[in-house]
Scaffold this motif. Structure first.
Motif, mmCIF file in Angstrom:
data_model
loop_
_atom_site.group_PDB
_atom_site.id
_atom_site.type_symbol
_atom_site.label_atom_id
_atom_site.label_comp_id
_atom_site.label_asym_id
_atom_site.label_seq_id
_atom_site.Cartn_x
_atom_site.Cartn_y
_atom_site.Cartn_z
ATOM 1 N N LEU A 1 63.634 37.171 42.079
ATOM 2 C CA LEU A 1 64.240 35.877 42.670
ATOM 3 C C LEU A 1 65.655 35.518 41.773
ATOM 4 C CD1 LEU A 1 61.050 33.581 42.362
ATOM 5 C CD2 LEU A 1 62.405 34.375 44.512
ATOM 6 N N ALA B 1 68.192 38.302 43.345
ATOM 7 C CA ALA B 1 68.571 38.051 44.920
ATOM 8 C C ALA B 1 69.690 37.227 44.845
ATOM 9 C CB ALA B 1 67.366 37.817 45.627
ATOM 10 N N SER C 1 68.809 33.660 46.085
ATOM 11 C CA SER C 1 68.076 32.770 45.274
ATOM 12 C C SER C 1 68.434 32.712 44.004
ATOM 13 C CB SER C 1 66.671 33.297 45.409
ATOM 14 O OG SER C 1 66.347 34.569 44.836
ATOM 15 N N TYR D 1 61.607 43.790 45.761
ATOM 16 C CA TYR D 1 61.394 42.412 45.985
ATOM 17 C C TYR D 1 62.630 41.635 46.236
ATOM 18 C CZ TYR D 1 56.410 42.681 44.768
ATOM 19 O OH TYR D 1 54.990 42.835 44.928
ATOM 20 N N ILE E 1 63.923 39.694 49.538
ATOM 21 C CA ILE E 1 64.326 38.180 49.543
ATOM 22 C C ILE E 1 65.730 38.047 50.221
ATOM 23 C CG2 ILE E 1 64.977 36.450 47.958
ATOM 24 C CD1 ILE E 1 62.890 37.467 45.835
ATOM 25 N N GLU E 2 66.498 38.888 49.873
ATOM 26 C CA GLU E 2 67.700 38.920 50.709
ATOM 27 C C GLU E 2 67.883 39.146 51.996
ATOM 28 O OE1 GLU E 2 70.269 41.848 48.766
ATOM 29 O OE2 GLU E 2 70.596 40.191 46.815
ATOM 30 N N LEU F 1 65.478 37.867 53.990
ATOM 31 C CA LEU F 1 64.410 36.769 54.341
ATOM 32 C C LEU F 1 65.418 35.907 55.571
ATOM 33 C CD1 LEU F 1 62.256 35.826 51.676
ATOM 34 C CD2 LEU F 1 61.711 37.026 53.911
ATOM 35 N N ARG G 1 67.110 32.572 56.372
ATOM 36 C CA ARG G 1 67.525 31.322 55.673
ATOM 37 C C ARG G 1 66.870 30.135 56.354
ATOM 38 N NH1 ARG G 1 68.776 30.755 50.484
ATOM 39 N NH2 ARG G 1 70.227 29.060 51.396
ATOM 40 N N VAL H 1 60.668 27.841 46.768
ATOM 41 C CA VAL H 1 60.119 29.281 46.521
ATOM 42 C C VAL H 1 58.803 29.087 46.986
ATOM 43 C CG1 VAL H 1 59.558 30.787 44.792
ATOM 44 C CG2 VAL H 1 61.807 29.486 44.745
ATOM 45 N N VAL I 1 59.665 30.985 50.386
ATOM 46 C CA VAL I 1 59.898 32.313 50.026
ATOM 47 C C VAL I 1 58.710 33.208 49.948
ATOM 48 C CG1 VAL I 1 61.320 33.967 48.345
ATOM 49 C CG2 VAL I 1 62.179 31.610 49.175
ATOM 50 N N LEU J 1 57.338 36.419 52.027
ATOM 51 C CA LEU J 1 57.452 37.730 51.369
ATOM 52 C C LEU J 1 55.971 38.274 51.226
ATOM 53 C CD1 LEU J 1 59.824 39.137 50.299
ATOM 54 C CD2 LEU J 1 59.337 38.198 47.933
#
Length: 567
Positions: free
Chosen positions: A112, A115, A118, A174, A178-179, A181, A183, A200, A204, A208
């Motif tokens: 987190l 990324a 985040s 991970y 996350i990048e 995902l 938005r 989160v 997120v 995830l």
């Protein structure tokens, strides 16, 4: 009146193709040219390494008599009593479960922070990325040697070593996930007044979750193989039992235990693959129903209703998730008991940590710096040669395993099963057998890594071929192209950048693995690392660690450059 002239011997259509408006192939960029030259030099270095290490058919044939002698001494296999074997398996699985769980728990906040979507600050993202790279660069064997000095013998050093090293892989995957995902849900939650923690946990983490579980299962598979290696430095379980058996030349017991490890690895590979496929199938249908609905903060003027959590109904999916979480909790609790972890020993080691670290500093050479540099070069040569040999074998196997290239179900299923079998054999076991057959040195290490490379690279190649755009291939088939023409003109060309990236990743991995296999006498600097730790020359251990770290970071930087250039 103007007249148009066509090129001699060409019709109007051909002339149109030669007109200035026709797009031409772009000139290669300076970066692309540099990558091409680098890859050519890398291939030349791999060929030179194979020749210099004397990896050839003649040397292998000379060892056939040793292989026959080894097989005669290996049978009949001597399995431990059922209760003893069950305890060894339980201890090994407990260590691997705890190491993987530790890595997942620590990787989530690191990812987190790393990324771009985040992470709060650029400095924080850079620090988190650096931590991920450092964890990947330091081999788990090195961490285990350090932790054994801090916490003593037992399962704890193995759990910490594998757990911290795993952050390098899990944290990176991970962070990348996350990048990627969407938005939208995050922006909606922030607009509703949710705090960062609520965003989160509500958007997120649920989105995830399939990636979290799939990556954890894959890392569990890797850590199971690594646990065998760490048995050579004192970590308990089957790895330690194998090390003890082979040190006394008890090949019947050692190979019997190695067969148990193979069965565990194959079973884990099949189980984790099935779970990952099930997760990916379900993830496409569940996002709309996943998680909690956030209430609004601030309804009318001067009104603050707060963030209200509305629990979802107890559907079959929610009950299944609840039971899964309960099962994971029970497994973790049983693993803590099975690994026999001691909190007192942990805190005693932490208190004594400054004194222990003082043994490793400042770095020293022990008067053998030339030998260390020579063995470091041998380690790099082993990795280069193993990557080359593995790629030569992996390409045809990967092609046969791709469903869109070989439509015959029998062929590609057989190729896939072969890949699973090869991937299930820990490289350390292969190296041990080859050391007995070919003798101590780089030949055993190179061949062991080459065999391991076949399992990894074949799978990556097959997956890359299956992920190519089938519309291009269908268009060529419709125009009358043969299957070979379709493969060469469309499928292989689309997968070529991925193949280069996979080879660089394999080289990166083999550098680390070549270091580790030196522990069992398979050549390279790992042998000196283990000896220095055994004779309590911790200043030399530090020097070797820094040398390995420098090579790994250079290779990783080059790999990142090549992979980013060929995308």
């Amino acid at each position: 009146m103007t007249t148009s002239t066509a090129a001699p011997g060409r019709g109007p259509a051909a002339s149109a193709l030669l007109s200035p408006s026709t797009p031409t192939r772009p000139r290669p960029s300076l970066n692309g040219t540099a990558v091409g030259l680098f890859l050519t030099a890398l291939l030349a270095a791999a060929v030179w390494s194979t020749i210099d290490l004397r990896i050839n058919v003649a040397s292998i044939l000379d060892s056939l008599s040793n292989a026959a002698d080894f097989v005669s001494r290996m049978f009949p296999l001597d399995f431990p009593p059922a209760v003893e074997l069950a305890l060894l398996i339980a201890e090994t699985l407990a260590i691997v479960v705890l190491a993987t769980a530790l890595a997942v728990v620590l990787s989530i906040p690191v990812a987190l922070a790393a990324a771009s979507t985040s992470g709060r600050t650029r400095a924080g993202r850079g620090t988190a990325r650096s931590l991920i790279v450092l964890c990947r660069a330091v081999p788990d064997l090195v961490l285990a040697i350090l932790f054994f000095r801090v916490f003593g013998l037992g399962a704890l050093p193995g759990v910490l070593a594998m757990g911290l090293h795993s952050i390098g892989m899990i944290g990176k995957l991970y962070a990348d996930a996350i990048e990627e995902l969407d938005r939208g849900p995050v922006d909606a939650a922030e607009a509703a007044g949710a705090t960062r923690r609520q965003v989160v946990w509500a958007t997120v983490i649920p989105a995830l979750m399939p990636q979290l579980i799939a990556t954890a299962l894959h890392r569990f598979d890797i850590n199971l193989r690594t646990s065998v290696l760490l048995g050579y430095v004192g970590v308990g379980g089957i790895g330690l039992a194998i090390a003890d058996a082979l040190r006394t030349l008890d090949y019947q017991r050692g190979m019997a235990l190695a067969l148990v490890v193979l069965a565990l690895c194959v079973a884990t590979e099949l189980l984790s693959g099935a779970v990952r496929r099930a997760l990916m199938r379900r993830s496409g249908t569940e996002p709309a129903r996943r998680g909690w609905v956030l209430g609004r903060r601030g309804g009318g003027a001067g009104e603050d209703t707060g963030a209200v959590g509305i629990a979802p109904p107890w559907t079959v999916d929610r009950i299944r998730r609840f039971l899964s979480i309960g099962a994971v909790a029970v497994i973790l609790a049983a693993s803590v008991v099975g690994a026999d972890l001691s909190a007192d020993r942990f805190w005693a080691g932490i208190v004594d940590l400054p004194r222990t670290l003082g043994l490793f500093l400042p770095p020293g050479t022990g008067g053998i710096l030339p030998e260390l540099l020579e063995q470091l070069l041998v380690t790099v040569q082993i990795a280069l040669s193993a990557t080359l040999l593995g790629a030569v074998i992996a390409v045809p196997v990967g092609v046969l395993a791709a469903r869109n290239v070989v439509p015959d179900a029998t062929v590609h299923t057989s190729a896939r099963m072969f890949i699973v079998f090869v991937r299930g054999i820990p490289e350390l076991i292969i190296a041990i057998v080859l050391v007995v057959i070919t003798g101590l040195g780089a030949v055993a290490g190179t061949l062991a890594l080459a065999i391991g490379a076949v399992g990894l690279l074949s799978k990556l190649i097959a997956d890359s071929l299956e992920e190519t755009d089938v519309r291009v291939q269908e268009a060529l088939r419709a125009s009358g192209a043969t299957r070979v023409q379709v493969f060469c003109s469309a499928t292989a060309r689309q997968a070529a950048p991925s193949f280069i990236a996979h080879v660089m990743y394999l080289l990166d991995t083999n550098i680390r693995s070549a270091t580790l296999l030196g522990v069992v006498g398979a050549g390279g600097i790992g042998f000196y690392l283990l000896n220095a730790s055994r004779v309590v020359q911790f200043d030399v251990v530090t020097t070797i660690i820094l040398m390995i770290l420098a090579v790994v970071l250079v290779v990783e930087a080059l790999s990142v450059w090549v992979r980013s250039s060929v995308r």
